[in-house]
Write a protein that holds these residues in place. Structure first.
Motif, PDB file in Angstrom:
ATOM      1  N   ALA A   1       0.815  -1.158  -0.400  1.00  0.00           N
ATOM      2  CA  ALA A   1      -0.345  -0.169  -0.745  1.00  0.00           C
ATOM      3  C   ALA A   1       0.815   1.104  -0.002  1.00  0.00           C
ATOM      4  N   ALA A   2       2.263   1.526   1.040  1.00  0.00           N
ATOM      5  CA  ALA A   2       3.091   2.242   0.636  1.00  0.00           C
ATOM      6  C   ALA A   2       3.420   2.840  -0.523  1.00  0.00           C
ATOM      7  N   LYS A   3       3.787   1.456  -0.978  1.00  0.00           N
ATOM      8  CA  LYS A   3       4.549   1.488  -2.573  1.00  0.00           C
ATOM      9  C   LYS A   3       3.135   2.463  -3.168  1.00  0.00           C
TER      10      LYS A   3
ATOM     11  N   VAL B   1      11.446  -5.855  -0.785  1.00  0.00           N
ATOM     12  CA  VAL B   1      13.437  -6.280  -1.871  1.00  0.00           C
ATOM     13  C   VAL B   1      12.406  -5.834  -3.370  1.00  0.00           C
ATOM     14  N   THR B   2      11.250  -5.722  -3.778  1.00  0.00           N
ATOM     15  CA  THR B   2      10.931  -5.938  -5.194  1.00  0.00           C
ATOM     16  C   THR B   2      10.580  -5.041  -5.368  1.00  0.00           C
ATOM     17  N   ALA B   3      10.021  -4.950  -7.111  1.00  0.00           N
ATOM     18  CA  ALA B   3       9.281  -3.984  -7.697  1.00  0.00           C
ATOM     19  C   ALA B   3       7.811  -4.517  -8.050  1.00  0.00           C
ATOM     20  N   PHE B   4       7.407  -4.434  -6.934  1.00  0.00           N
ATOM     21  CA  PHE B   4       6.553  -5.327  -7.156  1.00  0.00           C
ATOM     22  C   PHE B   4       5.305  -4.645  -6.147  1.00  0.00           C
ATOM     23  N   SER B   5       3.942  -4.313  -6.160  1.00  0.00           N
ATOM     24  CA  SER B   5       2.857  -4.252  -5.462  1.00  0.00           C
ATOM     25  C   SER B   5       1.519  -4.873  -6.374  1.00  0.00           C
ATOM     26  N   ILE B   6       1.006  -5.141  -4.798  1.00  0.00           N
ATOM     27  CA  ILE B   6      -0.467  -6.087  -5.428  1.00  0.00           C
ATOM     28  C   ILE B   6      -1.774  -5.083  -4.497  1.00  0.00           C
ATOM     29  N   ILE B   7      -2.191  -4.403  -5.019  1.00  0.00           N
ATOM     30  CA  ILE B   7      -3.598  -3.495  -4.478  1.00  0.00           C
ATOM     31  C   ILE B   7      -4.775  -4.334  -5.125  1.00  0.00           C
ATOM     32  N   THR B   8      -6.204  -4.129  -4.171  1.00  0.00           N
ATOM     33  CA  THR B   8      -7.154  -4.767  -5.139  1.00  0.00           C
ATOM     34  C   THR B   8      -8.472  -3.675  -5.701  1.00  0.00           C
ATOM     35  N   ASP B   9      -9.159  -3.685  -6.709  1.00  0.00           N
ATOM     36  CA  ASP B   9     -10.054  -3.117  -6.483  1.00  0.00           C
ATOM     37  C   ASP B   9     -11.011  -3.579  -6.438  1.00  0.00           C
ATOM     38  N   TYR B  10     -11.747  -3.997  -5.168  1.00  0.00           N
ATOM     39  CA  TYR B  10     -12.896  -4.357  -4.751  1.00  0.00           C
ATOM     40  C   TYR B  10     -14.577  -4.066  -5.224  1.00  0.00           C
TER      41      TYR B  10
END
Length: 404
Positions: free
Chosen positions: A98-100, A144-153
Motif C-alpha cells: 500500500a505504501a508503495k 526488495v521487489t519492484a511489485f505491489s498488489i492492490i485490490t479493486d474491490y
C-alpha cells in the motif's frame, strides 16, 4: 538485454530495524497495518529512532489485508498534507504494498490507479521522498521487489503494479519481527516464498543473477519452513532471509501463472478471500505439471528436484513428479489444503469450502481471461489459452492432476 535491480542498502539480522536512526531527512511518515507492530514494540522502536535522528514523524496505521485502491488514495492524501521526505513501511506485504502505491500518488498527484497498473510505465520517483521497507512476515519479500498488489474491490480483482521505480531504497530484514507470527501466517507466507523462487527459476526472464538467488532460496525454504511452522527461532531467521532472497530473484526474474491465478481468484468470490500464499500453495504443483510440457521448464524443474532437493527419479518426468509430490507433502505438513474444494475459513483444511462450487465455475471464464492478461503471465514458460486456463482452474478447485 536483462536488468537486475535491488535496494541500495539491505540490513539484516536481529536489531536491524534500528538502522533507521542513520537515515537523514526532516519528515518521515510510517505506514503500518494492524496493531501487531505496535503491540510488539517495533513501531515504537522505529518512531523513537527516527525522532532521535531529528525527524518529525507522522503515521498511517490500519492498512488492511489485501489493501484497497481507496486505502491507497486516502494514504496518499495524508502524505501530500504532511510532505515527508522518507516513507517508512513496516509490517507484512499489505502495508508495504500500500505504501508503495501511496508513494506513486504522492509524487504524482494526477496519476490514476489505471496509470499505476501500466507495466513498467511509471515516471521517475524520488522527486519528493525515498522509501524504506521493514518486513514482518516471511513470504512476500516486497521489501526488495519492484511489485505491489492492490485490490479493486468494486471489480473483485487484485492488480499488480510492476516497475523498478518502486523498488525500496532501503530494505530491513529483522527476524525479531517474525518470532510472534501465527503458524497459519508462517505456512502461507512460506509457501508464497517457495512459489516466488520456483517461478523465478523457470521464468522466461530468468538469468544467472536470478538463478543463484532462486535456487538457494528453494533449498533454504524446503529445509527450514517446517521447523519455522513449529516456532523454532533459528528457523524463523533462516526463513526471513530466504524469502528475501527469493524476492530478489523474482523482482528481476519475474513470475508466472501461479501468481496470475492467485491474483485473479483472491477476491473474486462472495464466500470470502482465498489467501494469497495459500492460493500459491494449492496452485503451484498444478502449474508445474502444466509448464513441464515446455522442454526448458521441465529440465529446470528436474534440476530443482535432483540437484537442489535430492529427490529420487531417473528421468526428467520422474523428477518433475517427485517435485510435485514434495510440494504436496509440504502442504500436508503445514495443514494447507490441496485444492479449493477443501479451502476453509482462513486457509484451513475443511470438508466444506467457503468458495461455492457453482459460483466458482460461473466466474471461471472471466477469471481465466483476467489471469491470462495478468502481468505475471508474460514470463510464464507456457502461454495458456482460454480453454487451458479454465481447465487449470478446474484442476485447482477439485485437486486434479494436470494432463494437458
Amino acid at each position: 538485454m536483462g536488468r537486475f535491480t535491488n535496494p541500495r542498502d539491505l540490513y539484516f539480522g536481529e536489531g536491524a530495524r534500528h538502522e533507521v536512526k542513520n537515515l537523514t531527512g526532516k519528515r518521515a511518515i510510517i505506514v503500518s497495518g494492524g496493531s501487531s507492530m505496535r503491540r510488539g514494540g517495533f513501531l515504537g522502536d522505529v518512531e523513537n529512532d527516527l525522532k532521535s535522528a531529528g525527524f518529525e514523524v507522522a503515521h498511517i496505521e490500519g492498512v488492511e489485508s489485501d489493501p484497497s485502491v481507496e486505502t491507497v488514495m486516502k494514504g496518499a492524501a495524508q502524505m501530500s498534507e504532511f510532505q515527508p521526505d522518507w516513507i517508512i513501511a513496516i509490517g507484512g506485504g499489505s502495508p508495504i504494498d500500500a505504501a508503495k502505491a501511496m508513494w506513486i500518488k504522492y509524487e504524482y498527484p494526477e496519476t490514476t490507479f489505471e496509470d499505476m497498473c501500466k507495466v513498467f510505465g511509471l515516471p521517475e520517483l524520488r522527486t519528493k521522498a525515498h522509501f524504506c521497507a521493514i518486513s514482518s512476515t516471511s513470504g512476500t519479500a516486497t521489501e526488495v521487489t519492484a511489485f505491489s498488489i492492490i485490490t479493486d474491490y468494486q471489480k473483485g480483482v487484485k492488480y499488480p503494479i510492476a516497475d523498478f521505480q518502486i523498488t525500496p531504497d532501503v530494505a530491513i530484514v529483522d527476524p525479531e519481527l517474525t518470532y510472534g507470527m501465527p503458524v497459519k501466517l508462517v505456512a502461507h507466507t512460506g509457501m508464497d516464498a517457495l512459489t516466488h523462487a520456483i517461478e523465478a527459476y523457470v521464468s522466461t526472464a530468468a538469468s544467472m543473477f536470478t538463478d543463484a538467488d532462486a535456487l538457494h532460496a528453494i533449498r533454504e525454504i524446503v529445509e527450514w519452513l517446517p521447523q519455522s511452522y513449529k516456532g523454532d527461532k533459528e528457523a524463523r531467521q533462516h526463513m526471513h532471509e530466504a524469502q528475501c532472497i527469493a524476492g530478489i530473484a523474482f523482482s528481476s526474474g519475474l513470475l508466472g501463472i501461479v501468481h496470475s491465478m492467485a491474483h485473479k481468484t483472491g477476491a473474486a468470490f462472495s464466500g470470502g478471500h482465498i489467501i494469497h500464499g495459500c492460493a500459491n500453495a494449492m496452485y503451484l504443483g498444478k502449474v508445474i505439471q502444466f509448464n513441464a510440457r515446455d522442454a526448458r521448464a521441465k529440465t529446470r524443474y528436474a534440476y530443482i528436484a535432483k540437484e537442489i532437493l535430492h529427490l529420487e527419479g531417473e528421468t526428467e518426468d520422474e523428477l518433475v513428479a517427485a517435485l510435485v509430490q514434495k510440494i504436496r507433502d509440504i502442504n500436508d505438513s503445514l495443514d494447507v489444503p490441496q485444492g479449493i474444494k477443501n479451502y476453509g475459513e482462513g486457509g484451513t483444511k475443511s470438508d466444506t469450502s467457503i468458495i461455492d462450487e457453482k459460483e466458482f465455475f460461473e466466474k471461471a471464464p472471466e477469471v481465466a481471461c483476467l489471469a491470462i492478461e495478468d502481468a505475471c503471465t508474460l514470463s510464464n514458460p507456457r502461454k495458456p489459452t482460454q480453454e487451458e486456463m479454465e481447465q487449470l482452474l478446474k484442476c485447482v478447485y477439485y485437486d486434479l492432476p494436470v494432463e494437458f
